[in-house]
Design an enzyme around this catalytic site. Structure first.
Site, PDB file in Angstrom:
ATOM      1  N   SER A 148      10.332  14.020 -31.986  1.00 36.34           N
ATOM      2  CA  SER A 148      10.185  13.812 -33.419  1.00 36.34           C
ATOM      3  C   SER A 148      10.427  15.109 -34.188  1.00 36.34           C
ATOM      4  O   SER A 148      11.511  15.679 -34.126  1.00 36.34           O
ATOM      5  CB  SER A 148       8.804  13.222 -33.718  1.00 36.34           C
ATOM      6  OG  SER A 148       8.724  12.798 -35.053  1.00 36.34           O
ATOM      7  N   ASP A 213      11.670   1.673 -34.367  1.00 34.32           N
ATOM      8  CA  ASP A 213      10.970   2.826 -34.936  1.00 34.32           C
ATOM      9  C   ASP A 213      10.921   2.688 -36.452  1.00 34.32           C
ATOM     10  O   ASP A 213      11.955   2.656 -37.117  1.00 34.32           O
ATOM     11  CB  ASP A 213      11.705   4.113 -34.544  1.00 34.32           C
ATOM     12  CG  ASP A 213      10.888   5.361 -34.798  1.00 34.32           C
ATOM     13  OD1 ASP A 213      10.137   5.387 -35.792  1.00 34.32           O
ATOM     14  OD2 ASP A 213      11.012   6.320 -34.011  1.00 34.32           O
ATOM     15  N   HIS A 242       7.675   4.420 -32.906  1.00 39.86           N
ATOM     16  CA  HIS A 242       7.741   5.884 -32.938  1.00 39.86           C
ATOM     17  C   HIS A 242       6.771   6.538 -31.962  1.00 39.86           C
ATOM     18  O   HIS A 242       7.043   7.625 -31.457  1.00 39.86           O
ATOM     19  CB  HIS A 242       7.453   6.374 -34.364  1.00 39.86           C
ATOM     20  CG  HIS A 242       7.838   7.799 -34.597  1.00 39.86           C
ATOM     21  ND1 HIS A 242       9.141   8.231 -34.505  1.00 39.86           N
ATOM     22  CD2 HIS A 242       7.114   8.893 -34.907  1.00 39.86           C
ATOM     23  CE1 HIS A 242       9.200   9.518 -34.756  1.00 39.86           C
ATOM     24  NE2 HIS A 242       7.975   9.954 -34.997  1.00 39.86           N
TER      25      HIS A 242
END
Length: 377
Positions: A148, A213, A242
């Site tokens: 991320s 996501d 996510h």
């Protein structure tokens, strides 16, 4: 322009867990640093405080695997710290058979300073310098792993290391602005411009992203994959969000396959997906029957993917559950006004990660990566 860039960056929020999930103290018997508030820290773990070029001290944990030939440098997501990620780090080191170093960004956990884009670049540089100077790790034996927000410092460093062994991008962002708005070009005031840096990475790149996501859209991972120079078969997890990709068995299987391939490939490019492998590029469901390996060298070895990861004992599972419960009680809201963030965080807390038989909270990943702050104008 620098002032405007800083203003733009200020509109994006970093969410370090508050209070930190762990402590650092000097062990009286050895005189070395150790983590407190973290379970199952073994003798093969070294805790470090590393000084960055900006004068901040970042906390890192180096996990030694005696069978390893490669070292994985892991940059975690936004709403996590080293204590919360430690169990996952230990599992990855064990099952991937790598040395692993994880660290906290400035302002996260027990690292000093304040979190910012530029500080994360100095943070990862200090950790990489430690690998070279303290552990004598060579550039060609390093795999950078960015999750991320961690994809930002990962690609910044990777773009400057021509002999790097490999890169893993997990739920990566194309850029900070693209998380918030569907822009088609890069503006000078954008931050974490991964979309512009990925083409400078010369080593094999594995992209992992969930197709569902709702924080960083799957299109970010797809765009980064398309721009890779040295592509490895991506992992598109159908239905993956996510913060839950570790729930899927293909996550660790694909990682093991990738690490094994690059370990056996001393020269860059040999572990990549051939250009004609369009099926691998377009696949969005890795749970379909296994396809023939795109790497001919994979056919000559026994597949590591067929090995079932060892199950933890009932006692270990109970300890893991107690550890999760303890950490959950210590977590506080990172923004009292960010109602939407609290809702998403609560959803993540309800998810349980069974990775390697280890039960832990998926909220240890990253939540609301670049969510605008409540006071941003």
């Amino acid at each position: 322009m620098g002032g405007v860039t800083s203003s733009m960056a200020a509109k994006f929020a970093f969410f370090p867990p508050n209070p930190p999930s762990y402590g650092v103290e000097v062990a009286s018997e050895t005189g070395k640093l150790r983590l407190t508030g973290v379970e199952n820290v073994k003798e093969n773990v070294e805790v470090l405080k590393l000084k960055t070029k900006r004068g901040n001290q970042v906390v890192a944990a180096y996990i030694k695997n005696p069978t390893a030939s490669l070292t994985l440098l892991y940059s975690h997501g936004n709403a996590a710290d080293l204590g919360q990620m430690f169990e996952l780090f230990s599992e990855l080191s064990l099952h991937l058979r790598v040395n692993l170093i994880g660290y906290d960004y400035s302002g996260y956990g027990r690292s000093s300073g304040k979190p910012s884009e530029q500080n994360t670049y100095y943070d990862i540089e200090a950790v990489y310098r430690c690998l070279e100077e303290q552990y004598n790790v060579k550039e060609q034996d390093v795999i950078l792993y960015g999750q991320s927000v961690g994809s930002g410092p990962t690609l910044e460093l990777a773009s400057r290391l021509p002999n790097l062994r490999a890169v893993v991008l997990h739920s990566a962002i194309a850029s900070g602005l693209r998380v918030m708005y569907p822009v088609k070009r890069t503006y000078w005031f954008d931050i974490y411009k991964n979309v512009d840096k990925i083409s400078s990475v010369k080593c094999p790149v594995l992209v992992i992203h969930g197709t569902s996501d709702d924080v960083v859209k799957w299109s970010h991972g797809k765009q980064l994959f398309d721009l890779c120079k040295e592509k490895y078969e991506p992992l598109w997890i159908k239905g993956g969000n996510h913060c839950d990709l570790e729930l899927y068995p293909q996550y660790i299987k694909h990682l093991k396959k990738f690490v094994s391939a690059v370990e056996k490939s001393p020269h860059q490019g040999q572990a990549c997906v051939p250009p004609q492998t369009e099926k691998a590029r377009s696949s969005t469901d890795v749970r379909e029957p296994a396809r023939p390996s795109t790497d001919q060298r994979e056919k000559s070895r026994t597949s590591m993917d067929q090995r079932e990861m060892p199950k933890l004992s009932v006692e270990s599972k109970d300890k893991a559950r107690a550890s999760v419960d303890k950490r959950e009680r210590t977590r506080k809201s990172v923004d009292g006004n960010a109602t939407e963030q609290q809702i998403q965080t609560e959803k993540a807390r309800n998810s349980i990660d069974r990775f390697g038989g280890l039960i832990r909270s998926v909220s240890l990943c990253n939540i609301d990566c670049f969510k605008p702050t409540a006071t941003a104008k």
